[in-house]
Design a protein around this motif. Structure first.
Motif: not given
Lengths: 157, 501, 324
Positions: A97-98, A102, A106, A128, A132, A136, A139-140, A144-149, B47, B399, B406, B410, C49, C67
């Motif tokens: 993942i890193k 991501f 997935c 597929i 997906m 995702v 979207f995130f 939403l401004g989230l941080s995913l790895p 958020l 998934v 995560l 994360g 923020r 982040t």
């Protein structure tokens, strides 16, 4: 499979009991150095770990006895390859993942899980799963401004 | 009557087209994030806060309320269909709900959850309107010894529902207690069972554990079955899609009882949303005419906890609005939202900003109505999810579950936990250990420990506080009855039957 | 062009200077990355923020991205920041008082020594309150009660070893008592602690001044004192120092840059933050959130930080929460 059902020792169950006793020992050992450092604390931070350790020891011993007598329900034969596919999928995801990113991580998890459930079209599954994951991710992270790895793939978009 | 006219004014504010639009955006966003495990209403509102800074206060607070209630609905959908609880308060819903979904009764489970949420949300919001100031005073009178007694009641009643083997049920509970120990001890700030890993210092995330043990463990267990076993077979619809007459008959009392648990406990500053769902589940199992169905998809086990969960969400607003005390993560964020507009929740809020408060309360009613109108027609669509071919369905679940984990935190440590706990859950299923007690022990254990130690710390070590506090003493009596009552009732019941003969 | 008049030469010179200045502005990071070492919603996240909003709205930077790396009082975030952003002049991290304690208590491998201080931004003073029906009316009453029996005075506040606990221990120290004997009852989250204080279950409540404001105005709580040098606008009571007790403590928040950046880069980031702090947008946001502006520039902040770490580590050591 070594099923019990009241016929002789059930070795896996004895192993579970031994495992519980081992966990009890770890909990006890790890909590030994804790102390109430300030104020008037009648019950300190050790109380609960010691209680839990005692419970684990008790139930572990009873499990060993139950294993000895073979009183646990019988188990069906398992399809270990399928379990290995799911476990492997998760492990590969953790490794990738890193670095790869991501989305590919997935996609591989999706495909290997599908394989565990009998799918034989690996390429379609990866496609597929990747689609997906990309949806995702966008979207995130974008909405939403989230941080995913993220890894290599995400640096592209 | 004054309350009604104020509420009328509030309704007039809430039905302004712009505010209705905000409520709609809120419930849709809330449902969307509620569906995702790991990110809940709290994070979403957090958020959105900076974005709403320049918006009209009534409008954005109405939207937040919509997100809050929407999140509660969304959490139950994934619990029922995918066995992947979105929030910790919908874990109990997964127990019976997912069994029902697998047996082709997903439509009825979703419907009883949605209608139960609506009923509970509406009643609880009404109670909030009438009793809020009074209830807030009672709520802060609850001291640590009283919480400890409440946790004890929850422990005992829930332990009675742990399935076939007492040894295995209690072992699962002990495993949960062990997991609950991980992290910094709240009262002394020392790390326990963290093995020097900084990611473990805050303790294990309940949603991570629930997702790993329910979704991942289950996927492994189903995949491991060779051919013949049909446990893993998913049938989207069997019989009626909707609730039958029988379903209604079995649902309405659990809805009301769930509300009765959820609202007051939600109003307690340290009550939480999980405890009422546990209590509701245990009560329904005991009172049900079909206790044998529990564990195989009993509708009461969905109706009660879902109602309890939504009622507690409304209960949380009691201390928030009347005392300015946030008692959940979402409430804390909403408080920040109020403060952004220089509105300080507390006794004066009802006087100084009556429009906003009553507009907010009115919009809770509206959000609730919107949610049921939106959700019921969707039930048919949601259930179709289950007709996806099994390889893709489970691939998607995995998934989805890992992504939720995560998004909340994360780190690779979190993913590793999912793998390890998933394997643990698989082994437990294989040897017929129940999974639910793990989550119960993990949630209740730390709460009970902290409250007991805090009570003794305040009393300088005097254990009699447990008996001298009237609330605690009463609850302890309930606990004793719950522990020994069943034995007594069993005897009485047996005697009554023999009399009939 | 051969003959420039004096005036032309001056104009040209200043034009070059301006160009150089704006040139250095263009060389400033056009895209900033701000890490909040906490989950969305908390104080650090809100600070990050708000910075993001003001920096872009005032056109100080072209864009800024926040982040979140949550966990363990920020020690997970700082470790990731130090490893991932070494030498990156566009990376900032929000931090504050809480992280000082968390690093000491958990013996974190990565400390604040590893990052580059840029500025202290905001702070909140700590307040002591009692329930309205408490026999304690003044700070002197409280000192007398502590002198009589320190263990009989229970304190309600936030997490053990946190800013509230340190305030309690320091106050008890001023009253001549052993800080480690303080019966401090830790609560998670403001709600639980507030309930314990309002219901008079604990003798004294301690927390951020603004948390208690409403209840003091509503006469549910009595204000004992604030750990600020002088009266702070908007808060409903006097400071401790105005009542003759010298206790100053603020729950500050600041911003740090990555390790391994050049002095010039550090100075540029410092200027950028200073422009932000002096903007109207920043002032508006601070008053909306009820935060106090306690800005300190890079070198003053660095000196302050050194003293603060020494002070906190002393108190935590006395409490037995940091072992030598």
């Amino acid at each position: 499979m070594s099923g019990g059902g009241g016929t002789g020792a059930d070795r896996p169950v004895i192993a579970i009991g031994a495992g519980l006793i081992a966990v009890a020992a770890i909990v006890f050992w790890q909590s030994w150095a804790l102390r109430a450092s300030f104020g008037s604390q009648t019950l300190g931070p050790q109380m609960m770990p010691f209680l839990v350790s005692l419970l684990l020891l008790l139930f572990g011993s009873l499990t060993v006895v139950a294993g000895w007598k073979g009183t646990f329900p019988t188990r069906e034969e398992a399809d270990w390859t399928s379990v290995a596919w799911i476990t492997g999928g998760l492990a590969v995801m953790i490794l990738l993942i890193k670095t790869a990113g991501f989305v590919p991580a997935c996609a591989l998890l999706f495909a290997s899980t599908a394989r565990a459930f009998g799918s034989r079209r690996a390429l379609v599954d990866v496609g597929i799963g990747g689609l997906m994951a990309a949806v995702v991710y966008l979207f995130f992270v974008r909405l939403l401004g989230l941080s995913l790895p993220s890894g290599f793939t995400e640096s592209l978009f | 009557m004054e309350t009604l006219s104020l509420l009328g004014n509030g309704l007039a504010i809430a039905v302004q087209p712009m505010n209705l639009l905000f409520a709609l955006v809120g419930v849709i966003l809330g449902t969307a994030v509620g569906v995702l495990p790991g990110i809940g209403p709290a994070m979403t509102v957090a958020l959105l806060l900076p974005i709403t800074f320049k918006m009209d206060p009534a409008g954005s607070l109405i939207m937040f309320a919509g997100i809050y209630y929407g999140g509660m609905y969304g959490g139950s959908t994934t619990s029922i269909l995918l066995n992947t609880p979105g929030e910790s308060s919908s874990i109990v819903t997964a127990l019976e709900g997912n069994r029902m979904a697998r047996a082709g009764r997903g439509g009825a489970a979703l419907a009883t959850a949605a209608i139960g949420s609506f009923v509970a949300g509406t009643i609880a919001t009404a109670l909030l309107t009438i009793f809020a100031p009074f209830l807030a005073e009672v709520a802060i009178a609850f001291g640590p010894e009283d919480y400890f007694a409440l946790m004890l009641v929850a422990f005992i009643t829930v332990s009675a529902t742990f399935g076939s083997s007492r040894l295995r049920g209690l072992t699962s509970l002990a495993i949960g207690l062990t997991l609950g120990l991980v992290g910094i001890d709240k009262l002394t700030g020392q790390a326990r069972l963290s093995f020097g890993v900084p990611d473990l210092l805050d303790g294990l995330e309940v949603t991570t554990v629930a997702v790993a043990m329910f979704a991942v463990g289950e996927a492994m267990a189903v995949a491991s079955q060779k051919g013949g076993a049909d446990d893993g077979k998913v049938e989207p619809i069997r019989g009626s899609l909707w609730m039958t007459k029988e379903d209604w008959k079995r649902s309405w009392l659990p809805w009301l009882r769930g509300t009765a648990f959820g609202f007051p406990i939600g109003a307690l500053p340290a009550g939480g949303a999980e405890v009422p769902t546990f209590l509701s589940y245990a009560t329904e199992k005991r009172l049900s005419k079909h206790p044998e169905e529990f564990g195989h998809g009993a509708i009461e086990g969905v109706a009660g906890p879902e109602a309890a969960n939504n009622a507690s969400a409304a209960g949380t607003l009691v201390p928030l609005l009347t005392l300015g005390i946030p008692t959940s993560a979402t409430a804390a964020i909403m408080l920040a939202g109020f403060q952004q507009y220089n509105l300080q929740p507390g006794p004066l809020l009802f006087v100084t900003s009556a429009d906003v408060v009553w507009g907010l309360i009115a919009s809770l009613f509206i959000a609730n109505t919107m949610l049921i109108v939106l959700n019921l027609p969707l039930v048919g669509l949601w259930v179709r999810l289950l007709s996806i071919p099994r390889p893709w369905l489970y691939g998607g679940i995995l998934v989805f579950a890992t992504v939720g984990v995560l998004a909340a935190k994360g780190s690779l440590v979190e993913l590793t936990l999912v793998l390890v706990l998933g394997l643990l859950a698989f082994a437990m299923r294989r040897f017929d250990y129940p999974i639910a007690p793990v989550v119960v022990g993990m949630i209740l254990g730390p709460m009970a420990e902290t409250q007991l130690r805090r009570a003794l710390q305040i009393s300088n070590g005097d254990a009699t506080v447990l008996l001298t506090s009237p609330i605690s003493a009463t609850l302890l009596v309930v606990a004793v009855v719950a522990l020994f009552g069943p034995l007594l009732w069993a005897r009485l019941g047996w005697r009554m039957k023999s009399d009939e003969d | 062009m051969a003959t420039l008049t004096r005036r032309e030469a001056l104009a040209l010179g200043s034009a070059i200077l301006t160009a150089a200045a704006s040139g250095s502005l263009q060389a400033l990071p056009s895209e900033l990355k701000i890490m909040a070492p906490a989950a969305p919603g908390g104080g650090w996240d809100q600070t990050a923020r708000v910075m993001q909003g003001v920096l872009t709205a005032e056109r100080i930077v072209r864009s800024a991205q926040v982040t979140n790396v949550a966990g363990a009082g920020g020690i997970i975030g700082i470790a990731q920041f130090v490893n991932g952003s070494k030498g990156d002049p566009t990376a900032l991290m929000v931090s504050g008082f809480v992280m000082v304690g968390a690093i000491l208590m958990n013996r974190a491998p990565v400390t604040l020594d590893a990052v580059t201080p840029i500025a202290r931004l905001t702070g909140e003073w700590q307040a002591l309150v009692v329930a309205a029906n408490s026999p304690i009316k003044t700070p002197q009453d409280l000192i007398a009660a502590i002198k009589a029996d320190v263990t009989k005075v229970s304190w309600g506040g936030g997490s053990a070893g946190g800013v509230d606990h340190i305030t309690a221990a320091m106050f008890a120290g001023l009253a001549g008592a052993d800080g480690s004997k303080v019966n401090y009852i830790a609560h998670s989250g403001g709600g639980e602690a507030m309930a314990a204080i309002l219901s008079n279950r604990v003798t004294v409540g301690v927390g951020g001044g603004s948390e208690f404001e409403q209840h003091v105005k509503g006469r549910r709580l009595r204000w004992i004192g604030l750990t600020a040098p002088q009266g702070t606008a908007g808060l409903p009571g006097p400071t401790l120092s105005e009542q003759g007790i010298k206790l100053e403590l603020q729950n500050w928040r600041g911003v740090f840059a990555a390790p391994g950046i050049t002095e010039a880069q550090r100075a540029e980031l410092g200027q950028l933050v200073e422009r932000m702090v002096k903007s109207k947008g920043w002032a508006d946001q601070l008053s909306a959130k009820g935060w106090q502006d306690t800005y300190l520039g890079a070198s003053a902040f660095e000196a302050f930080l050194k003293e603060e770490i020494a002070r906190v580590s002393g108190v935590l050591g006395q409490l037995g929460l940091v072992r030598a």
